[in-house]
Design a protein around this motif. Sequence first.
Motif, PDB file in Angstrom:
ATOM      1  N   GLU A 137      11.000 -57.577 -42.551  1.00 18.95           N
ATOM      2  CA  GLU A 137      12.210 -58.053 -43.225  1.00 18.95           C
ATOM      3  C   GLU A 137      13.320 -57.017 -43.238  1.00 18.95           C
ATOM      4  O   GLU A 137      14.463 -57.331 -43.491  1.00 18.95           O
ATOM      5  N   ARG A 138      12.939 -55.742 -43.082  1.00 18.26           N
ATOM      6  CA  ARG A 138      13.918 -54.675 -43.267  1.00 18.26           C
ATOM      7  C   ARG A 138      13.749 -53.630 -42.169  1.00 18.26           C
ATOM      8  O   ARG A 138      12.754 -53.601 -41.464  1.00 18.26           O
ATOM      9  N   GLU A 139      14.710 -52.737 -42.113  1.00 13.34           N
ATOM     10  CA  GLU A 139      14.647 -51.677 -41.113  1.00 13.34           C
ATOM     11  C   GLU A 139      13.352 -50.861 -41.284  1.00 13.34           C
ATOM     12  O   GLU A 139      12.675 -50.540 -40.307  1.00 13.34           O
ATOM     13  N   ILE A 140      13.018 -50.568 -42.554  1.00 12.13           N
ATOM     14  CA  ILE A 140      11.850 -49.715 -42.803  1.00 12.13           C
ATOM     15  C   ILE A 140      10.574 -50.371 -42.276  1.00 12.13           C
ATOM     16  O   ILE A 140       9.653 -49.701 -41.823  1.00 12.13           O
ATOM     17  N   ASP A 141      10.525 -51.733 -42.331  1.00 15.80           N
ATOM     18  CA  ASP A 141       9.346 -52.429 -41.821  1.00 15.80           C
ATOM     19  C   ASP A 141       9.202 -52.188 -40.318  1.00 15.80           C
ATOM     20  O   ASP A 141       8.095 -52.073 -39.796  1.00 15.80           O
ATOM     21  N   MET A 142      10.353 -52.113 -39.649  1.00 11.82           N
ATOM     22  CA  MET A 142      10.275 -51.900 -38.207  1.00 11.82           C
ATOM     23  C   MET A 142      10.014 -50.438 -37.874  1.00 11.82           C
ATOM     24  O   MET A 142       9.383 -50.139 -36.860  1.00 11.82           O
ATOM     25  N   ILE A 143      10.485 -49.567 -38.749  1.00 14.02           N
ATOM     26  CA  ILE A 143      10.159 -48.142 -38.551  1.00 14.02           C
ATOM     27  C   ILE A 143       8.647 -47.979 -38.610  1.00 14.02           C
ATOM     28  O   ILE A 143       8.036 -47.260 -37.830  1.00 14.02           O
ATOM     29  N   GLU A 144       8.027 -48.705 -39.556  1.00 17.34           N
ATOM     30  CA  GLU A 144       6.570 -48.644 -39.638  1.00 17.34           C
ATOM     31  C   GLU A 144       5.927 -49.161 -38.350  1.00 17.34           C
ATOM     32  O   GLU A 144       4.952 -48.593 -37.859  1.00 17.34           O
ATOM     33  N   GLU A 145       6.499 -50.251 -37.790  1.00 18.58           N
ATOM     34  CA  GLU A 145       5.947 -50.776 -36.535  1.00 18.58           C
ATOM     35  C   GLU A 145       6.039 -49.728 -35.429  1.00 18.58           C
ATOM     36  O   GLU A 145       5.106 -49.541 -34.660  1.00 18.58           O
ATOM     37  N   VAL A 146       7.169 -49.043 -35.377  1.00 24.80           N
ATOM     38  CA  VAL A 146       7.338 -48.012 -34.356  1.00 24.80           C
ATOM     39  C   VAL A 146       6.267 -46.925 -34.549  1.00 24.80           C
ATOM     40  O   VAL A 146       5.580 -46.520 -33.610  1.00 24.80           O
ATOM     41  N   ALA A 147       6.095 -46.503 -35.806  1.00 20.57           N
ATOM     42  CA  ALA A 147       5.111 -45.455 -36.099  1.00 20.57           C
ATOM     43  C   ALA A 147       3.712 -45.900 -35.688  1.00 20.57           C
ATOM     44  O   ALA A 147       2.947 -45.155 -35.087  1.00 20.57           O
ATOM     45  N   ARG A 148       3.398 -47.146 -36.023  1.00 21.12           N
ATOM     46  CA  ARG A 148       2.091 -47.704 -35.737  1.00 21.12           C
ATOM     47  C   ARG A 148       1.851 -47.754 -34.219  1.00 21.12           C
ATOM     48  O   ARG A 148       0.771 -47.427 -33.747  1.00 21.12           O
ATOM     49  N   LEU A 149       2.880 -48.160 -33.507  1.00 21.06           N
ATOM     50  CA  LEU A 149       2.717 -48.326 -32.062  1.00 21.06           C
ATOM     51  C   LEU A 149       2.733 -46.981 -31.342  1.00 21.06           C
ATOM     52  O   LEU A 149       2.056 -46.799 -30.334  1.00 21.06           O
ATOM     53  N   VAL A 150       3.501 -46.027 -31.865  1.00 26.06           N
ATOM     54  CA  VAL A 150       3.464 -44.669 -31.303  1.00 26.06           C
ATOM     55  C   VAL A 150       2.089 -44.070 -31.586  1.00 26.06           C
ATOM     56  O   VAL A 150       1.514 -43.366 -30.761  1.00 26.06           O
ATOM     57  N   GLY A 151       1.553 -44.396 -32.755  1.00 27.02           N
ATOM     58  CA  GLY A 151       0.278 -43.824 -33.179  1.00 27.02           C
ATOM     59  C   GLY A 151       0.544 -42.745 -34.207  1.00 27.02           C
ATOM     60  O   GLY A 151       1.270 -41.780 -33.935  1.00 27.02           O
ATOM     61  N   TYR A 152      -0.025 -42.912 -35.412  1.00 27.81           N
ATOM     62  CA  TYR A 152       0.186 -41.911 -36.461  1.00 27.81           C
ATOM     63  C   TYR A 152      -0.258 -40.528 -36.002  1.00 27.81           C
ATOM     64  O   TYR A 152       0.259 -39.515 -36.443  1.00 27.81           O
ATOM     65  N   ASP A 153      -1.237 -40.524 -35.100  1.00 27.67           N
ATOM     66  CA  ASP A 153      -1.742 -39.251 -34.573  1.00 27.67           C
ATOM     67  C   ASP A 153      -0.650 -38.432 -33.891  1.00 27.67           C
ATOM     68  O   ASP A 153      -0.754 -37.218 -33.789  1.00 27.67           O
ATOM     69  N   HIS A 154       0.351 -39.138 -33.361  1.00 26.19           N
ATOM     70  CA  HIS A 154       1.372 -38.435 -32.594  1.00 26.19           C
ATOM     71  C   HIS A 154       2.530 -37.944 -33.450  1.00 26.19           C
ATOM     72  O   HIS A 154       3.475 -37.367 -32.934  1.00 26.19           O
ATOM     73  N   ILE A 155       2.462 -38.205 -34.755  1.00 22.65           N
ATOM     74  CA  ILE A 155       3.516 -37.701 -35.625  1.00 22.65           C
ATOM     75  C   ILE A 155       3.134 -36.279 -36.051  1.00 22.65           C
ATOM     76  O   ILE A 155       2.005 -36.059 -36.488  1.00 22.65           O
ATOM     77  N   PRO A 156       4.032 -35.317 -35.863  1.00 21.69           N
ATOM     78  CA  PRO A 156       3.655 -33.922 -36.143  1.00 21.69           C
ATOM     79  C   PRO A 156       3.377 -33.684 -37.635  1.00 21.69           C
ATOM     80  O   PRO A 156       3.896 -34.390 -38.494  1.00 21.69           O
ATOM     81  N   VAL A 157       2.536 -32.687 -37.888  1.00 22.77           N
ATOM     82  CA  VAL A 157       2.211 -32.291 -39.260  1.00 22.77           C
ATOM     83  C   VAL A 157       3.222 -31.225 -39.686  1.00 22.77           C
ATOM     84  O   VAL A 157       3.306 -30.177 -39.061  1.00 22.77           O
ATOM     85  N   THR A 158       3.993 -31.526 -40.728  1.00 23.47           N
ATOM     86  CA  THR A 158       4.999 -30.561 -41.195  1.00 23.47           C
ATOM     87  C   THR A 158       4.836 -30.367 -42.696  1.00 23.47           C
ATOM     88  O   THR A 158       4.115 -31.106 -43.339  1.00 23.47           O
TER      89      THR A 158
END
Lengths: 804, 338
Positions: free
Chosen positions: A460-481
């Motif tokens: 419904e919102r931009e944030i929902d699609m940001i989550e889709e992007v994260a999910r499809l990229v794979g949470y594993d690929h998001i750096p640890v900061t």
Amino acid sequence: MKVTLNWLKEYVDFDLDADELSHRLTMAGLEVDAMERLGEGLDSVIVARLADVRQHPDADRLTVCEVETGSVTVQVVCGAQNHKTGDLVALAQVGTLLPGDFKIKKSKIRGQESCGMLCSIKELGLGDESDGIMILPEDLPLGQPVFSALGLKDIFYEIGLTPNRPDCLSVVGVAREVSAMVAADLHLPEPVIAENDSIAAEKTSVVIEDPDHCPRYAARLIENVKIGPSPDWLIRRVEAVGMRSINNVVDITNFVMMELGQPLHAFDFNLLRENRIVVRRAGEGDKFTTLDGQERILRNSDLVICDGVGPVALAGVMGGLNSEVQDNTTDILLESAYFNPVTIRRTSKRLGLHTESSHRFERGTDVDMVPLALDRAAALIAELAEGTIAQGAVDVYPVEIERRVLTISAAMTSQVLGLKVDADDIHRKLTSIGLKCEHLVGRSDGAVSVTVPNFRPDLEREIDMIEEVARLVGYDHIPVTMPLSTLACQQLPAHLTLERKVRNLMARLGFAEVINYSFFNADCLDKIRLTENDERRQNVQILNPLTEEQSVMRTTLVPSVLETTARNLAYRSEDLSLFELRPVFQPVHGSELPIESLRLTAVLCGRREPLGWAQTDAAADFYDMKGVVEALLADLRITDLTWTSEHDEEFYHPGKSCALYKDDCLLGTLGELHPEVIFNFDLGTSAIVCDLNVEALLELGGGKVQFKALSRYPDIQRDSAFLVDTEVTAQEVFEVLGRVKVKDLESIELFDVYEGKGVPEGKKSLAIRACYRALDRTLTDEQIQNLHGKLVNAMQKEFGAELR
Amino acid sequence: MKEKLNAIELAAAEAAATVTTEAELQQVRARYLGKKGEITAVMKGMGQLSPEERPKVGALANEVKDRLEEVFSDRLQSLRTELMQQKLTGERIDVTLPGRRGRMGYRHPITQVTEEIVEIFAALGFGVAEGPEIEKDFYNFEALNIPKDHPARDMQDTFYISEDVVLRTHTSPVQIRTMLNHAPPVRVVAPGTVYRRDSDLTHSPMFHQIEGFLVDRQVSFGDLKGILTTFVNEFFGEGIDVRFRPSFFPFTEPSAEVDIQCVICGGDGCRVCSQTGWLEILGSGMIDPEVFKSVNYDPEIYSGFAFGMGIERIAMLKYGVNDLRLFFENDMRFLKQF
């Protein structure tokens, strides 16, 4: 949601092994809760022919079978009744381990050798029902493993879906996720509809009276069907997802629901009065009997599917008994509709009627799937139940539900995720799950316009699609900061520090902390003898408790602590010292929320010291508990306390209990338990309890420490024993001594209390030790005599005390 | 006279060596060195000596006297040492008998684990907040983006006190209360008791959670991973693998479940981890903009993450406890182990 590997492969071409698929699904947010490998380890169950079946010579219900495997012939004793010479069967050879850890061994049954077992569907884990052994199709090659011969080898996945993903409540939905993972196309079924001469719109009609609750309703008419059993492949599909096979038409509607996520309903067209459909709200109080035979009382808020006269289905939840498809049904009206999720949920929740259909509708189905699902099921009914499809679908869809158009920016996505992504990444990822994306030109933040298909109501919102992007990229690929944040002092709040202190002190004083449930049965208040008008009988009740024993929020910790004590005594832990430090709940008139206040309840019973060769065997008593409370208060720096035997608690022994005050503030009570309470809790031994108001302790505690200078001169002690009346209390004596102004008096201790031989009747001897010391000089004997004399005089004057 | 003094010295030393008690030694000393002793007697007789001899003999007498004093004092020392040795040899206790003990106290394992977790987050700069256990529907659900009639309510079976008051089903309402009372930035953990209408082998109607959240400018999902990975390594040990996988909570977006490498089997697969090698220990995510709206934080300026974990689950993993119900049965045989 259950899916199988083979079923998924019908819609997307992929080559992941069973474990890899499980891992990828889980990491994409479709958590695989369980995985089952059908036919694994069952290669030794083979296709075999019954060359001869004869009666067992010594058992009426058994047969002795000669079984050909293609290479050898073996003898097997079988208890089933449904087989005959010439049948192909599933032979579990000796050594096979069947599901449920059942190992096939060579044996003798009533004197006849048996080398293997002829299996039923149930024994092979292929179904729940079994009427005898499995009879296989005639064209299977002898000696082949049964599972491969039937094409049954498969992997079952049980996916624990989160409520935001109704799109995955279908095999096609899961396949869409798989297609995104492996970058392959998704193939939806393409039903071919062969229509007959009838025209559906002439034979029936659909009216939606309440389009808010039912935005779309489509129907097809299928004539001259033959209701009968489903073919094996359909039974297996339906059972694979945990449903029971009913008949061909019902199985098809269930199959298509599982395949496409669109619940369908089949009515017996000839049972629909006036042969038409009206979708409307139910009348308040209307009675309606659902398919499960239960009569339901409806409310005006319930949506019902009616024929020309009255309800024939509870919309989206369950069909009615009055229009059910039966063995003699010839014409079918097939429903495919979209209902408002909230409407369905309210009805389902209110009636406690949760079905596969309501589960999907209340989470949101895909309004655009309505026609495809309808055609898919109609085509299958035509194929498998020999029906013919009337021309045209009646599809009422007054106001089209538009697809949402959203914008997602690469800059925002990068910021939220802490991962650099650009508009191309977003475009690629979102397109892979069926979203229509377009780059927005002229924006500096890399924006993409996304048209969201109706199968994704959660986006419904931009944030929902940001989550889709994260999910499809794979949470594993998001750096640890680590976050960059402004420093601020974050001390533990003072009352929490003190609460911790109380807990630690009690542990140090030898008490074990217990945690009981915050709820109890109000009957236990009688067990602790609370008076009828005691405030603690006003309580907070749970509207939907699990049991009567857990129906009321605690207003005192005492009963639970005593129950815990009794339970431990029953386990033969004899010497107990327990405490509980938890809130109690007291309703407040005019306030929605009760007051939650911390209390400390402790219990002590058994020996004062643990059993040991060098320990005293004496039982703990009132003064042990009092010592604990004194130590606790001293450590919290709460001084000048008043102890009085005046109090209202009925659960104590009236002569061996007291209340504790600081000025006018009641800090708590302590004492030996009343014999009735000991009896009520079945303790079988005396016990001492203290019950403290921790909120008051936290309020008063934590006083400042002020250093007092040390004298470098010696102290001088004077001991005196006084004879006083037995009624005189220690507190009275200390009050009198405390009032005497005696300079350089450092401390007074009461070190002996004696009644008995050598002391007159009605008197007792109190021995005190006074310690004198001056800061600036050594006191002389004469000075001491003078100082101590003041104390002696006061004792004589106030209590008529005699020096012994 | 010289010979006499030498003879006395010899005799005195011999006598001192043969005595066995301190009293005997005193007698021997008196006999030779006392006022009426033999040396004194010799000194008294010095008057008869010639003036030339007198100082020589006098000096000799003093030397003898000094030497003898030393002999006696050494002997006294050795007698005392012998005596003490004798006494000590006779005084023996059984050191293997158990010591004299008082009652031992114990803090409940849930308390201990809670404090340990709080300490780790305190070291990372998080404060501690609390909230009521009986909570308004608004804080427990509505403000957390869980409206009535939303399927997400099915995720948590709720005990109701009235239509609008519940036993809190999670510690998340503390997030709302804290944010309503504090302007950002905030960094807080909130331990507490929670309730769900569920009771079986793996569910208790009452259990404990710890909630945490951080709100500031420019907080990212990467930061969430950083803080929680740090926590896992502090609590379960360095080198324990952590994974984040997509999930759903109404009040976070994106949401993540956090799994750790199974601490029982080391990731090989066992009964505890259902053969997966992973244990789910935390729910987390970026705080949903809807939540920020209900606490009047501007989602355009601030972002943050939140997480929550079940203390019983963590305690079971830490101590290898195999039955959830043990935490509330309060059996001394259980409590004593912590």
